[in-house]
Design a protein around this motif. Structure first.
Motif, PDB file in Angstrom:
ATOM      1  N   GLY A 104       0.736  -1.329  -0.103  1.00 28.88           N
ATOM      2  CA  GLY A 104       0.091  -0.008  -0.095  1.00 28.88           C
ATOM      3  C   GLY A 104       0.733   1.346  -0.078  1.00 28.88           C
ATOM      4  N   TYR A 105       1.942   1.511   0.814  1.00 27.58           N
ATOM      5  CA  TYR A 105       2.792   2.454   0.795  1.00 27.58           C
ATOM      6  C   TYR A 105       3.538   2.564  -0.612  1.00 27.58           C
ATOM      7  N   LYS A 106       3.977   1.418  -1.024  1.00 26.86           N
ATOM      8  CA  LYS A 106       4.728   1.585  -2.338  1.00 26.86           C
ATOM      9  C   LYS A 106       3.700   1.840  -3.562  1.00 26.86           C
ATOM     10  N   THR A 107       2.653   1.564  -3.487  1.00 26.99           N
ATOM     11  CA  THR A 107       1.544   1.986  -4.557  1.00 26.99           C
ATOM     12  C   THR A 107       1.193   3.371  -4.345  1.00 26.99           C
ATOM     13  N   ASN A 108       0.837   3.877  -3.243  1.00 30.70           N
ATOM     14  CA  ASN A 108       0.411   5.324  -2.908  1.00 30.70           C
ATOM     15  C   ASN A 108       1.127   6.333  -2.473  1.00 30.70           C
ATOM     16  N   ALA A 109       2.357   6.195  -2.004  1.00 24.76           N
ATOM     17  CA  ALA A 109       3.096   7.067  -1.374  1.00 24.76           C
ATOM     18  C   ALA A 109       4.638   6.825  -1.343  1.00 24.76           C
ATOM     19  N   TRP A 110       5.087   6.192  -2.213  1.00 26.23           N
ATOM     20  CA  TRP A 110       6.639   5.856  -2.595  1.00 26.23           C
ATOM     21  C   TRP A 110       7.397   7.217  -2.393  1.00 26.23           C
ATOM     22  N   GLY A 111       8.396   7.215  -1.438  1.00 24.13           N
ATOM     23  CA  GLY A 111       9.274   8.073  -1.345  1.00 24.13           C
ATOM     24  C   GLY A 111       8.823   9.165  -0.343  1.00 24.13           C
ATOM     25  N   PHE A 112       7.490   9.293  -0.005  1.00 20.72           N
ATOM     26  CA  PHE A 112       6.954  10.333   0.803  1.00 20.72           C
ATOM     27  C   PHE A 112       7.302   9.596   2.297  1.00 20.72           C
ATOM     28  N   ASP A 113       7.209  10.425   3.251  1.00 21.33           N
ATOM     29  CA  ASP A 113       7.596  10.029   4.571  1.00 21.33           C
ATOM     30  C   ASP A 113       6.557   9.391   5.247  1.00 21.33           C
ATOM     31  N   GLU A 114       5.451   9.280   4.834  1.00 26.24           N
ATOM     32  CA  GLU A 114       4.317   8.618   5.573  1.00 26.24           C
ATOM     33  C   GLU A 114       3.028   8.311   4.387  1.00 26.24           C
ATOM     34  N   LEU A 115       2.297   7.349   4.669  1.00 32.70           N
ATOM     35  CA  LEU A 115       1.125   7.159   3.754  1.00 32.70           C
ATOM     36  C   LEU A 115      -0.115   7.657   4.777  1.00 32.70           C
ATOM     37  N   GLN A 116      -0.918   8.447   4.318  1.00 29.81           N
ATOM     38  CA  GLN A 116      -2.146   8.652   4.937  1.00 29.81           C
ATOM     39  C   GLN A 116      -2.944   7.636   4.423  1.00 29.81           C
ATOM     40  N   SER A 160      -7.151   9.003   2.792  1.00 32.63           N
ATOM     41  CA  SER A 160      -7.124   9.593   1.562  1.00 32.63           C
ATOM     42  C   SER A 160      -5.986   8.716   0.613  1.00 32.63           C
ATOM     43  N   ARG A 161      -5.280   7.751   1.048  1.00 31.32           N
ATOM     44  CA  ARG A 161      -4.371   7.104   0.210  1.00 31.32           C
ATOM     45  C   ARG A 161      -3.251   7.884  -0.293  1.00 31.32           C
ATOM     46  N   LYS A 162      -3.034   8.967   0.073  1.00 29.21           N
ATOM     47  CA  LYS A 162      -1.915   9.900  -0.276  1.00 29.21           C
ATOM     48  C   LYS A 162      -0.739  10.235   0.702  1.00 29.21           C
ATOM     49  N   GLY A 163       0.365  10.337  -0.073  1.00 30.77           N
ATOM     50  CA  GLY A 163       1.569  10.464   0.831  1.00 30.77           C
ATOM     51  C   GLY A 163       1.450  11.908   1.401  1.00 30.77           C
ATOM     52  N   ARG A 164       2.312  12.096   2.591  1.00 28.87           N
ATOM     53  CA  ARG A 164       2.528  13.237   3.402  1.00 28.87           C
ATOM     54  C   ARG A 164       4.132  13.441   3.752  1.00 28.87           C
ATOM     55  N   ASP A 165       4.690  14.343   3.542  1.00 27.34           N
ATOM     56  CA  ASP A 165       6.122  14.740   4.112  1.00 27.34           C
ATOM     57  C   ASP A 165       6.026  15.442   5.566  1.00 27.34           C
ATOM     58  N   LEU A 173      10.842   8.580   5.007  1.00 24.64           N
ATOM     59  CA  LEU A 173      11.291   7.952   6.491  1.00 24.64           C
ATOM     60  C   LEU A 173      10.799   6.574   6.722  1.00 24.64           C
ATOM     61  N   THR A 174       9.291   6.313   6.034  1.00 24.23           N
ATOM     62  CA  THR A 174       8.969   5.176   6.351  1.00 24.23           C
ATOM     63  C   THR A 174       9.929   3.908   5.702  1.00 24.23           C
ATOM     64  N   ILE A 175      10.521   4.095   4.475  1.00 21.41           N
ATOM     65  CA  ILE A 175      11.399   3.496   4.029  1.00 21.41           C
ATOM     66  C   ILE A 175      12.686   3.045   4.770  1.00 21.41           C
ATOM     67  N   LEU A 176      13.413   4.247   5.413  1.00 20.33           N
ATOM     68  CA  LEU A 176      14.360   4.059   6.084  1.00 20.33           C
ATOM     69  C   LEU A 176      14.129   3.251   7.557  1.00 20.33           C
ATOM     70  N   ASP A 177      13.059   3.439   7.949  1.00 21.61           N
ATOM     71  CA  ASP A 177      12.665   2.975   9.363  1.00 21.61           C
ATOM     72  C   ASP A 177      12.084   1.712   9.158  1.00 21.61           C
TER      73      ASP A 177
END
Length: 752
Positions: free
Chosen positions: A414-426, A429-434, A441-445
């Motif tokens: 779900g994160y990869k499809t809707n918010a890849w590269g963003f810090d978080e997935l909402q 709304s299925r949108k990314g947020r920095d 940060l989701t990737i690093l964590d």
């Protein structure tokens, strides 16, 4: 950059870059006017106007009368003006001194004329910044005394009320700050004391800034340098680094065997500043390097451990690990002026724990078995290897483990499809947020979790993002230092530990360097927020959160161990020591004074083990596990655990608890500053059972057997786990709330 103002620094904006060293300048539209000064007509009181204003006669008056009046005024001014100034011509139009000059105390003119009549002093137009101490002889830990003198255009003391209206600020580089002895700053007889303190031996750039309350007035600046030297000797320190001719390094935090290492002894003041070691300090004695290594495990040169002084004022010896394992080295002073009992104190102060691993170029099977691997095969290979040869009890959990693994893969997709590269997935709304500068940060964590779950494809996706896309220079916003440390630096270091890939360590070091400016505060506590692209953050007057100040140590100390760069550990250790300087031990209030306030004090606030405090207590135990020779962390953790039952209900040793049958569901509540219970339990406090279990598994038995800790801790871990499970199982969704209210009456069940 330290900043202090004797009026208010709210809304005070930076006026540009600092002036050149020893320079001064006016800024603003009035700088072009030949008589630019702050207007007396607005600020003088009636007596001032009577003293300096001459009223011309009306047109109806006789010319003779006018001439007589002007002549009388001229004579009056002549007799009132000090002779030295009348002779020198000071005070004539076009020659008004509008500057700050720097003087040493020895050059201070003591016969500056003072007004003899009320109202004779004028507007401040000239300022003298007096250094009462020599700028090249400042000492760490001792206030450096300066004084600002305000004079009018005739060189007299400036009018006090006009001085009070000025905004005077002092900008200081490094860790220097205005001494609390001179706060709040206030003018006294046209003089302002500005004492400067610094605990770091460094060159400080000090800029005094004077601004009129008139927004159209000019700003006066003057910059000088002050060199703070180390204070008196406080003790010895010991460090280990690669010899200059060594080709080895560290692997997974361990030194390679057969690689020569330099052991360097130096002395430091009470703040940790290194100073010169000389034979006079040893009083004719000598320093020896000692070790607890088994015979044949460690080579020391010279063989008797004598450490020789070099030209830099340091004592050195060379060691070489001969077999994998851990050893401890320390200093011993023999002969000379070593006082009784000094040997044990010196060992405790200088003990240094070292871990050695085999040279990985070796094909020895035993070497590979004893040392951590540099580069791992793959997450899946590690995962499958871990599942082989497990016990029957562990095998019963494999189905549940697979369910957790699939749940993670679903969330990652779900994160990869809707918010890849963003810090978080909402998720709604299925949108990314920095929220943290857009560093993914989701990737690093998630990378360490991905590796442990054996997910090859997902790990390679994350590694490719770090390698090809991650750019901290684009994180141009104020973000949480705490979150970037534990999730960003921690996530990258975890990925490096598990995979051995250098890119993760390189990025962790870059992020660590970008976070270092957050620790450049008077208190040594980190700023809550920082712009890592610009290297600065907003000053905050808000109280410091305990968990934020005390949860950077594991990551920064690990970063120093892996890179050899001591800046990270020093910043983290300084923050930890700042917390300890509050004088409180055991359970602490959740708030400390703001980062710009020194010394650090506890703020009257609640006591809790969940939000705002949790990871501070977690890091006490883990810092000891990270460096077992530093027993202060273990001692602090034990004191916390001894006090923990005071915020648990039912009280573990209460009569009602002893009468209870079966398992007791313990609740971790909070306590107000007045000592009254706050009947709620945070979900974040559910880390406590695992922390207690970690202590039971690793602390020395001598500590656990004292006062029945072993038995008490086991009961607490079981009872808290039961309550935490209930927080999940009792909701319709199966998701635990942020907190649950607790019934004040026994047996203190959760309230719906």
């Amino acid at each position: 950059m330290g900043h202090i103002s004797n009026v208010s620094n709210v809304g005070f904006q930076e006026q540009g870059s600092l002036a050149r060293e020893g320079s001064f300048q006016w800024r603003g539209p009035k700088a072009l006017e030949p008589l630019s000064h702050w207007n007396c007509s607005k600020d003088c009181d009636d007596d001032d106007r009577k003293a300096v204003r001459l009223t011309p006669p009306s047109s109806s008056e006789e010319p003779t009368f006018s001439l007589v009046l002007l002549a009388a005024a001229a004579l009056l001014c002549f007799f009132l003006m000090p002779h030295s100034y009348a002779a020198s011509g000071i005070g004539r139009q076009g020659e008004l001194p509008q500057r700050i000059t720097r003087q040493d105390a020895g050059d201070l003119i003591t016969d500056i004329p003072s007004p003899s009549l009320r109202g004779c002093c004028g507007e401040p137009t000239e300022f003298r910044w007096i250094f009462l101490d020599q700028e090249d002889q400042a000492e760490a830990g001792r206030p450096f005394r300066t004084r600002l003198l305000a004079r009018d255009r005739l060189g007299r003391q400036a009018r006090p009320s006009a001085c009070d209206a000025l905004r005077v600020s002092l900008d200081l580089s490094g860790r220097a700050r205005l001494s609390s002895d001179t706060l709040p700053s206030a003018w006294r007889r046209s003089e302002l004391e500005l004492y400067i303190e610094n605990e770091l031996a460094e060159v400080v750039r000090a800029q005094v800034r004077i601004q009129s309350p008139d927004p159209e007035a000019d700003v006066l600046l003057h910059t000088s340098q002050i060199r703070f030297a180390p204070g008196p000797m406080h003790g010895f320190s010991l460090r280990v680094e690669l010899s200059s001719d060594s080709g080895g390094g560290t692997v997974g935090g361990s030194w390679q065997t057969s690689v020569p290492l330099s052991v360097i002894a130096s002395i430091q003041d009470r703040f940790g500043n290194p100073t010169t070691l000389n034979p006079q300090i040893l009083g004719g004695g000598k320093l020896l390097l000692r070790s607890n290594a088994a015979k044949g495990a460690l080579e020391i040169k010279p063989e008797d451990g004598t450490m020789f002084l070099d030209r830099s004022g340091e004592a050195r010896a060379v060691i070489r690990g001969l077999s994998p394992g851990s050893v401890e080295v320390w200093l011993e002073q023999v002969g000379g002026n070593a006082p009784p009992g000094h040997m044990q104190e010196l060992r405790a102060r200088t003990a240094h724990s070292l871990s050695f691993a085999s040279n990985f170029a070796s094909n020895s099977a035993s070497a590979h078995a004893a040392a951590p691997r540099v580069v791992k095969a793959s997450p899946r290979a590690e995962f499958e290897a871990a599942r082989t040869g497990i016990s029957d009890a562990d095998a019963n959990w494999l189905a549940k483990a697979d369910e957790v693994r699939e749940a993670f893969r679903w969330a990652w997709k779900g994160y990869k499809t809707n918010a890849w590269g963003f810090d978080e997935l909402q998720p709604v709304s299925r949108k990314g947020r920095d929220s943290f500068g857009g560093v993914g940060l989701t990737i690093l964590d998630s990378m360490s979790t991905i590796w442990l779950m054996g997910l090859d494809d997902e790990f390679e996706e994350a590694a490719a993002f770090v390698r090809d896309t991650l750019d901290f220079a684009r994180a141009d916003s104020d973000v949480s230092v705490f979150e970037l440390t534990i999730r960003g630096v921690g996530g990258l270091l975890g990925a490096h530990t598990l995979s051995g890939q250098q890119v993760f360590l390189d990025k962790a070091k870059e992020l660590g360097e970008r976070l270092l400016p957050a620790f450049d505060t008077p208190s040594r506590l980190p700023l809550p927020r920082l712009n890592i692209a610009r290297g600065r953050g907003p000053s905050s007057g808000e109280p410091t959160i305990l968990s934020e100040a005390g949860s950077c140590q594991l990551e920064f100390r690990s970063l120093s161990a892996r890179t050899g760069d001591r800046r990270f550990q020093k910043a983290a250790d300084d923050a930890f020591e700042a917390i300890q300087s509050s004088g409180l031990k055991g359970l602490l209030p959740v708030y400390l004074t703001p980062t710009m306030v020194s010394p650090v004090k506890a703020v009257a606030s609640k006591f809790a083990f969940g939000a705002l405090a949790d990871s501070y207590y977690e890091y006490l135990l883990k810092q000891w596990l990270q460096s077992p020779s530093e027993t202060r962390f273990k001692d602090s953790f034990l004191q916390v655990m001894d006090e923990l039952p005071s915020i648990i209900r039912p009280l573990p040793d209460s009569a009602e608890q002893r009468k209870a049958q079966g398992e007791t569901k313990f609740k971790l509540i909070e306590v107000s500053p007045s000592g009254d219970p706050i009947w709620k339990m945070d979900h974040l406090s559910c880390f406590a059972p695992a922390l207690i279990a970690l202590g039971l598994d690793n602390l020395p038995q001598a500590d656990l057997l004292k006062s029945g800790r072993n038995h008490t801790w086991t009961r607490l871990a079981e009872g808290l786990t039961a309550s935490c499970f209930e927080m999940w199982s009792s909701t319709p969704t199966g998701l635990a709330p942020e907190y649950v209210m607790v019934n004040p009456s026994p047996p203190h069940n959760f309230m719906q």
